[in-house]
Design an enzyme around this catalytic site. Sequence first.
Site, short mmCIF file in Angstrom:
data_model
loop_
_atom_site.label_atom_id
_atom_site.label_comp_id
_atom_site.label_asym_id
_atom_site.label_seq_id
_atom_site.Cartn_x
_atom_site.Cartn_y
_atom_site.Cartn_z
N GLU A 97 14.11 -82.13 19.58
CA GLU A 97 13.36 -82.82 18.18
C GLU A 97 13.91 -82.21 16.88
O GLU A 97 14.29 -81.00 16.96
CB GLU A 97 12.02 -82.30 18.65
CG GLU A 97 11.27 -82.99 19.48
CD GLU A 97 9.75 -82.77 19.47
OE1 GLU A 97 9.02 -83.30 20.26
OE2 GLU A 97 9.17 -81.84 18.50
N CYS A 112 13.74 -79.53 9.45
CA CYS A 112 13.10 -78.58 10.73
C CYS A 112 13.89 -78.77 12.03
O CYS A 112 14.09 -79.96 12.32
CB CYS A 112 11.82 -78.62 11.08
SG CYS A 112 11.14 -77.46 12.30
N CYS A 119 11.48 -73.81 25.81
CA CYS A 119 11.32 -72.86 25.60
C CYS A 119 10.62 -71.79 26.31
O CYS A 119 9.89 -72.21 27.24
CB CYS A 119 10.21 -72.65 23.88
SG CYS A 119 10.24 -71.05 23.21
N CYS A 123 4.15 -69.30 24.15
CA CYS A 123 2.92 -69.20 23.23
C CYS A 123 1.87 -70.04 23.84
O CYS A 123 2.16 -71.49 23.99
CB CYS A 123 3.47 -69.53 22.11
SG CYS A 123 4.67 -68.58 21.36
N CYS A 126 1.25 -74.01 22.22
CA CYS A 126 2.38 -74.76 22.13
C CYS A 126 2.77 -75.70 23.02
O CYS A 126 2.86 -75.67 24.09
CB CYS A 126 3.61 -73.96 21.62
SG CYS A 126 5.13 -74.59 21.56
N CYS A 347 5.16 -79.29 17.38
CA CYS A 347 6.58 -79.18 18.19
C CYS A 347 6.35 -79.36 19.45
O CYS A 347 5.47 -78.76 20.21
CB CYS A 347 6.80 -77.62 18.01
SG CYS A 347 8.21 -76.81 19.12
#
Length: 371
Positions: A97, A112, A119, A123, A126, A347
């Site tokens: 993205e 961005c 990832c 977190c 997220c 995100c």
Amino acid sequence: MEANAESRRTLSDLSVGELEAWLAESGFKASHAEALLRAYYESGDEAGWGEMLLPRGLVEKLRGEFLVNRPEQVARQVAEDGTTKLLLKLRDGRTVETVMMTDFREDRVAGCVSSQVGCAMGCDFCATTKTGFERNLTTGEIVEQFLALRREAAAVGKNVQTLVFMGMGEPMLNLDNVLEAVRRIAPNELGALGWRQITVSTVGIVPGIEKMMEANLNIHLAVSLHAPDDETRAKLLPMGKRFGVEEILAAADRYQAKTGRPVTIQYCLLKGVNDSPEQARMLAELVGARRMHVNLLWYNPTGLSLKGVAYERAESEAGEAFVAVLRERGVVAHFRRPRGRDIDAACGQLRRRAAGQDVGTTESGAGSERA
Ligand code: SF4
């Protein structure tokens, strides 16, 4: 012999020096390298070479050796406010993205970019982390996102003014490629964005902050803190168990002292988790004397978290009270302007939607700002 598409690097994977070496090995003048790359960065593909006087056979040779086409857009969402989210296909079929965000000035936008596919940071609030970590992006794959954003901006008569590494992934865990991408995007010879226009964000990987400081690139650092105490933070960010708040801020202090650039503290307000006046006082105590800026973000719900928690956006009154406490104590604090509320703003959401996975709601949230 031509390399196949899977094994070919994009041209933006090469520095000027590397292209010089390749040209020399291939029987061409090394001195063409900088102009070839500059034209590629301006058009985002080989279109710019048509205007150049180049030796016979060079463009064909480049096409055979490197990917010189724009990455395919697998999905594209445009919000009412102009925020545009792109899902770009990488050469191995994976997707990433990248987001163009509107600015308060009509003629410019902020970009961005992602640094990894997926990832590993976990977190809890997220969407990206739900698909796990797949791989690091190459330098060229990061640069290609910037070039895609630049084309998007130009198409609506705007310029990319700033770039943040706050998309998918933890930049500090792919720092060599991130910094190499910065070295191509920032200087006038290639991307010409400018060093001070770039911000790299981290959940608080202290060795990464140190390494970025040593790189001495004059770029901004943002730290996603999200809680003023280790206990709350560790519940939200597993990395909080490895690096404590004081340790992270001490590293940020050193970065700020060396570069002279105020560090930005990012804080996403989650209802009943980190949005109390007491937590605002604790945060003010931590960052007030340090002269760090606080960016407050409204949460964009992404469905049930990895731990099965349905995080909610803080109430408006709680957010206003939070920022008031910070400001009363002299902290420079702002809410980041919500953008892209009517698209998959958080995100990792668009990528999950494209893969047919649950993305939570898009009704309210922090727009494209990353946690
Ligand atoms: S918030 Fe950033 S670092 Fe944390 S899991 Fe999501 S992409 Fe990774």
